[in-house]
Design a protein around this motif. Sequence first.
Motif, PDB file in Angstrom:
ATOM      1  N   PHE A  44       0.928  -1.123  -0.144  1.00  0.00           N
ATOM      2  CA  PHE A  44       0.020  -0.070  -0.005  1.00  0.00           C
ATOM      3  C   PHE A  44       0.845   1.282   0.023  1.00  0.00           C
ATOM      4  CE2 PHE A  44      -2.793  -3.329   1.725  1.00  0.00           C
ATOM      5  CZ  PHE A  44      -3.880  -3.168   0.873  1.00  0.00           C
ATOM      6  N   GLY A  45       2.047   1.133  -0.097  1.00  0.00           N
ATOM      7  CA  GLY A  45       3.195   2.258  -0.007  1.00  0.00           C
ATOM      8  C   GLY A  45       3.928   2.667  -1.428  1.00  0.00           C
ATOM      9  N   ARG A  46       3.333   1.839  -2.447  1.00  0.00           N
ATOM     10  CA  ARG A  46       3.826   2.262  -3.719  1.00  0.00           C
ATOM     11  C   ARG A  46       2.704   2.194  -4.776  1.00  0.00           C
ATOM     12  NH1 ARG A  46       5.109  -2.899  -6.689  1.00  0.00           N
ATOM     13  NH2 ARG A  46       6.548  -1.685  -7.986  1.00  0.00           N
ATOM     14  N   MET A  47       2.783   2.884  -5.801  1.00  0.00           N
ATOM     15  CA  MET A  47       2.013   3.024  -7.000  1.00  0.00           C
ATOM     16  C   MET A  47       1.844   1.591  -7.785  1.00  0.00           C
ATOM     17  SD  MET A  47       2.208   5.329 -10.518  1.00  0.00           S
ATOM     18  CE  MET A  47       1.703   6.919  -9.587  1.00  0.00           C
ATOM     19  N   GLY A 129      -1.549   5.946  -7.264  1.00  0.00           N
ATOM     20  CA  GLY A 129      -0.694   6.229  -6.242  1.00  0.00           C
ATOM     21  C   GLY A 129      -0.974   5.981  -4.895  1.00  0.00           C
ATOM     22  N   ARG A 130       0.216   6.090  -4.081  1.00  0.00           N
ATOM     23  CA  ARG A 130       0.093   5.930  -2.681  1.00  0.00           C
ATOM     24  C   ARG A 130      -1.129   6.339  -1.996  1.00  0.00           C
ATOM     25  NH1 ARG A 130       5.946   6.717  -2.260  1.00  0.00           N
ATOM     26  NH2 ARG A 130       5.322   8.798  -2.390  1.00  0.00           N
ATOM     27  N   ASP A 131      -1.505   7.809  -2.506  1.00  0.00           N
ATOM     28  CA  ASP A 131      -2.776   8.420  -1.799  1.00  0.00           C
ATOM     29  C   ASP A 131      -3.997   7.969  -1.973  1.00  0.00           C
ATOM     30  OD1 ASP A 131      -0.683  10.052  -0.557  1.00  0.00           O
ATOM     31  OD2 ASP A 131      -1.075  11.661  -2.009  1.00  0.00           O
ATOM     32  N   LEU A 132      -4.118   7.166  -3.110  1.00  0.00           N
ATOM     33  CA  LEU A 132      -5.321   6.575  -3.447  1.00  0.00           C
ATOM     34  C   LEU A 132      -5.755   5.038  -3.605  1.00  0.00           C
ATOM     35  CD1 LEU A 132      -7.883   8.129  -4.337  1.00  0.00           C
ATOM     36  CD2 LEU A 132      -6.835   7.800  -6.660  1.00  0.00           C
ATOM     37  N   ASP A 138      -9.781  -0.872  -1.262  1.00  0.00           N
ATOM     38  CA  ASP A 138     -10.998  -1.131  -0.285  1.00  0.00           C
ATOM     39  C   ASP A 138     -12.379  -0.712  -0.782  1.00  0.00           C
ATOM     40  OD1 ASP A 138      -9.101  -2.371   1.585  1.00  0.00           O
ATOM     41  OD2 ASP A 138      -8.914  -0.562   2.603  1.00  0.00           O
ATOM     42  N   GLU A 139     -12.447   0.315  -1.650  1.00  0.00           N
ATOM     43  CA  GLU A 139     -13.807   0.761  -2.137  1.00  0.00           C
ATOM     44  C   GLU A 139     -13.992   0.372  -3.696  1.00  0.00           C
ATOM     45  OE1 GLU A 139     -14.178   4.957  -0.916  1.00  0.00           O
ATOM     46  OE2 GLU A 139     -13.185   4.540   1.030  1.00  0.00           O
ATOM     47  N   TRP A 140     -13.103   0.597  -4.473  1.00  0.00           N
ATOM     48  CA  TRP A 140     -13.290   0.504  -5.815  1.00  0.00           C
ATOM     49  C   TRP A 140     -13.422  -0.957  -6.274  1.00  0.00           C
ATOM     50  CZ3 TRP A 140      -9.258   4.377  -8.144  1.00  0.00           C
ATOM     51  CH2 TRP A 140      -9.795   5.857  -7.531  1.00  0.00           C
TER      52      TRP A 140
END
Length: 189
Positions: A44-47, A129-132, A138-140
């Motif tokens: 979860f820390g990289r693209m 990216g990391r922010d998404l 979890d959602e998409w």
Amino acid sequence: MATAPQFQVRADYDAHGITVYQAYPAAIADAALRAGRFVAPFSFGRMTWIKPSFLWLMHRSNWARKPGQERILAVRITRAGWEEALARAVLTTSGPDALAGAAVHVQWDPERSARGAALNHYSIQVGIGRDLIRTFADEWTTGITDLTPRVLKAAALIQGGQAARARRLLPPERVYPLPAALEDRLGRC
């Protein structure tokens, strides 16, 4: 006879979702399949790059034979999530300053034939990216399917000169109807 635009999103989709493809090592694929979503050891820390073109991923993963890409997953995501990602995307050709703060990267690469030859139109690759990435996971994401057995069977058929039989194993893809604002944003022709 009109030629198709060079830059189109082609995908397997319906009214609710779109299928994108990713290649992983067994540890990541197995954990995701057990959980029905991405979990550790997925990073979860990289693209993470998602591709709606099955054949482009087959080229990239060498039909699930490239080390670290031995498992091919079909990841079903919501159309709303897909279009949100595209709305937040910056083209990789925009330069380092524009890309530095981008939540999503988009690049267009030559589409591929079943044998890996570059075609005269382009396939979209989307880097979340990391922010998404948590939102993507979890959602998409609404489902994950292991396509590896089908991929290996199709590869064997192609290698054995039975491309027509192999094509029957490929997912159906058609032009994805993007809203006009997204078409303009992504630099499509």
